[in-house]
Design an enzyme around this catalytic site. Structure first.
Site, mmCIF file in Angstrom:
data_model
loop_
_atom_site.group_PDB
_atom_site.id
_atom_site.type_symbol
_atom_site.label_atom_id
_atom_site.label_comp_id
_atom_site.label_asym_id
_atom_site.label_seq_id
_atom_site.Cartn_x
_atom_site.Cartn_y
_atom_site.Cartn_z
ATOM 1 N N CYS A 262 0.880 -1.186 0.000
ATOM 2 C CA CYS A 262 0.000 0.000 0.000
ATOM 3 C C CYS A 262 0.910 1.226 0.000
ATOM 4 O O CYS A 262 1.055 1.912 1.007
ATOM 5 C CB CYS A 262 -0.906 0.001 1.218
ATOM 6 N N ALA A 263 1.530 1.515 -1.141
ATOM 7 C CA ALA A 263 2.699 2.395 -1.176
ATOM 8 C C ALA A 263 2.387 3.888 -1.175
ATOM 9 O O ALA A 263 3.190 4.675 -0.687
ATOM 10 C CB ALA A 263 3.559 2.066 -2.398
ATOM 11 N N PRO A 265 1.640 7.674 -0.564
ATOM 12 C CA PRO A 265 2.254 8.456 -1.659
ATOM 13 C C PRO A 265 3.717 8.126 -1.947
ATOM 14 O O PRO A 265 4.378 8.845 -2.669
ATOM 15 C CB PRO A 265 2.123 9.890 -1.151
ATOM 16 N N GLY A 266 4.241 7.050 -1.368
ATOM 17 C CA GLY A 266 5.569 6.567 -1.765
ATOM 18 C C GLY A 266 6.677 6.730 -0.761
ATOM 19 O O GLY A 266 7.801 6.271 -1.000
ATOM 20 N N GLY A 267 6.412 7.365 0.369
ATOM 21 C CA GLY A 267 7.477 7.689 1.317
ATOM 22 C C GLY A 267 8.273 6.491 1.802
ATOM 23 O O GLY A 267 9.504 6.538 1.888
ATOM 24 N N ASP A 286 -0.380 0.505 -5.722
ATOM 25 C CA ASP A 286 -1.594 1.213 -5.325
ATOM 26 C C ASP A 286 -2.680 0.860 -6.320
ATOM 27 O O ASP A 286 -2.393 0.404 -7.436
ATOM 28 C CB ASP A 286 -1.390 2.731 -5.274
ATOM 29 N N ASP A 313 -4.464 -4.508 -6.136
ATOM 30 C CA ASP A 313 -5.314 -4.522 -4.950
ATOM 31 C C ASP A 313 -4.642 -5.427 -3.928
ATOM 32 O O ASP A 313 -4.384 -6.607 -4.200
ATOM 33 C CB ASP A 313 -6.699 -5.055 -5.319
ATOM 34 N N ASP A 331 1.641 -1.196 4.845
ATOM 35 C CA ASP A 331 1.202 -0.012 5.587
ATOM 36 C C ASP A 331 -0.296 0.111 5.335
ATOM 37 O O ASP A 331 -0.737 0.756 4.393
ATOM 38 C CB ASP A 331 1.957 1.234 5.107
ATOM 39 N N CYS A 383 -0.883 4.105 10.911
ATOM 40 C CA CYS A 383 -0.734 5.399 11.601
ATOM 41 C C CYS A 383 -1.919 5.610 12.544
ATOM 42 O O CYS A 383 -2.559 6.664 12.551
ATOM 43 C CB CYS A 383 -0.571 6.551 10.614
#
Length: 443
Positions: A262-263, A265-267, A286, A313, A331, A383
């Protein structure tokens, strides 16, 4: 028609959040651009939007002392006009009370609520007259008291007290309403911490090393980061230290094959690429092409060649990936209750919306585990700070997957040794609220 100012733009943002379910940060960015606000006006607008969001229940409590109707029952934009006015009176020293009241009255008139302008005037003048002796917050019910005082819904306050105890729960609530440090990660492929610090300080930015996460810097007075030459040169990545720890805990090394399920925005993919010295392969996934495009643009800015994107997915099995990755990062989508200090409107989510999340999180984790090679590593992170999205998900997973087990890891103080999982807290660690669990698949 008058030119937009900070209060008008803030009103537009808050109304959009209430009526269209928009997120404050995205709505604010779009409205500032649309209205052409910059400099001090943009800063004041941002402070009003976030201040009202952070203190909404408290503002409504004080406004309710002089308004015969419940504030959140008032039709838009009246509630938002009253909250903006009250926030300026109670929290902003540099705005004269008379200016806050007069602006609110004008906003009511210019938004088709001329008949209600008298109500706005009367209520805000009472707030102004009584701001040195405001009505006391009821203290018979500690949950209600903390809920009003720190503007967190009662269900969440109750949950945090159960997790932390009353005293520490209040410390977390206070941290949620405090400004979050702006943290960046140095791109070691482009520069060093010392060189980046010098370049940023030359642009007027205040820089200090993160107190306990290596490779991270905290910034003050940074302004628009995207306008800074080091940003355009790809010298750093904006990332909370908690997220930066994920690839470190995963033990990612040069030459590995890594899957970020679940990358966006790529951080975490970018931080993993830094750790791999851009040698190896990272597949960043994604569902949505627009998010994958952002990942590709970020990788290009940072000069990374080992990151490739894939539309996928996380719950749908890809046979070609079975047992193919040294490390898999999950994530998972979550309630976001660990990042309230950055996204204050998250606290107002309905708890009913959260009940389905552990089912989704577990489905993604079960599927992602199939991609880990024997002897490889699986890292699950969120998070949020709720155990039902964290420990309960990984406990359930491990109970049904005996070929996986938690593996201990150590972090610098103030964390130290762990048994394979850790929850980071804003008030304890100065990071986002974040859960990380490392599991290994048996060789």
């Amino acid at each position: 028609m008058r030119a937009p100012n900070a209060r008008d733009t803030a009103l537009g943002v808050l109304v959009r959040c209430r009526t269209a379910g928009a997120w404050a940060d995205a709505a604010l960015t779009a409205q500032l651009r649309r209205d052409g606000l910059t400099g001090p006006e943009a800063a004041l607008c941002s402070r009003i939007v976030y201040g009202v969001m952070q203190n909404r229940l408290l503002l409504d409590f004080y406004l309710g002392a002089w308004c015969s109707q419940k504030i959140d029952h008032l039709q838009p934009p009246l509630a938002e006009i009253l909250r903006i006015g009250a926030y300026q009176i109670l929290f902003l020293d540099k705005v004269p009370d008379s200016a806050a009241v007069n602006q609110a009255v004008e906003q009511a008139k210019s938004n088709g609520r001329a008949k209600a302008s008298g109500l706005v005037n009367a209520v805000l003048r009472q707030v102004s007259r009584n701001k040195s002796h405001l009505p006391p917050i009821p203290d018979r019910d500690e949950t209600q008291n903390l809920s009003i005082r720190y503007s967190h819904p009662k269900w969440l306050v109750k949950r945090l007290i159960a997790l932390l105890g009353r005293e520490e729960a209040e410390a977390l609530l206070a941290a949620d309403n405090a400004p979050a440090p702006l943290t960046i990660q140095v791109n070691p492929l482009k520069t060093t911490g010392e060189a980046l610090t010098a370049a940023l300080e030359a642009s007027g930015v205040t820089v200090r090393a993160h107190p306990w996460v290596p490779g991270c810097l905290e910034l003050d007075r940074a302004g628009d980061l995207t306008a800074l030459a080091p940003f355009r040169a790809g010298a750093f990545l904006v990332q909370d230290p908690a997220a930066r720890l994920v690839p470190q805990i995963a033990g990612i090394r040069p030459g590995m094959r890594v899957l970020d399920v679940c990358a966006a925005p790529g951080g975490k993919s970018f931080a993993a690429a830094f750790q791999m010295e851009d040698r190896g392969e990272i597949t960043a996934c994604d569902l949505h092409e627009n998010k994958l495009k952002r990942i590709r643009e970020g990788a290009a800015r940072l000069g990374l060649t080992c990151v490739r994107t894939e539309a996928a997915d996380g719950r749908v099995f890809r046979p070609e990936w079975e047992g193919a990755f040294d490390a898999v990062l999950v994530d998972a989508p979550c309630s976001g209750l660990g990042i309230i200090r950055k996204k204050p409107d998250i606290r107002y989510k309905k708890p009913d919306d959260l009940f389905a999340l552990p089912v989704i999180q577990r489905a993604i984790l079960d599927n992602a585990a199939r991609y880990v090679r024997p002897g490889g590593t699986l890292v699950y992170s969120t998070c949020t700070v709720l155990t039902e999205e964290n420990e309960e998900v990984t406990d359930g997973f491990l109970a049904e997957h005996p070929d996986f087990g938690r593996t201990p890891f150590a972090l610098p103080d103030p964390v130290g040794e762990t048994g394979g999982q850790v929850t980071l807290w804003p008030h304890r660690h100065g990071t986002d609220g974040f859960y990380i669990c490392r599991m290994a698949r048996q060789p």
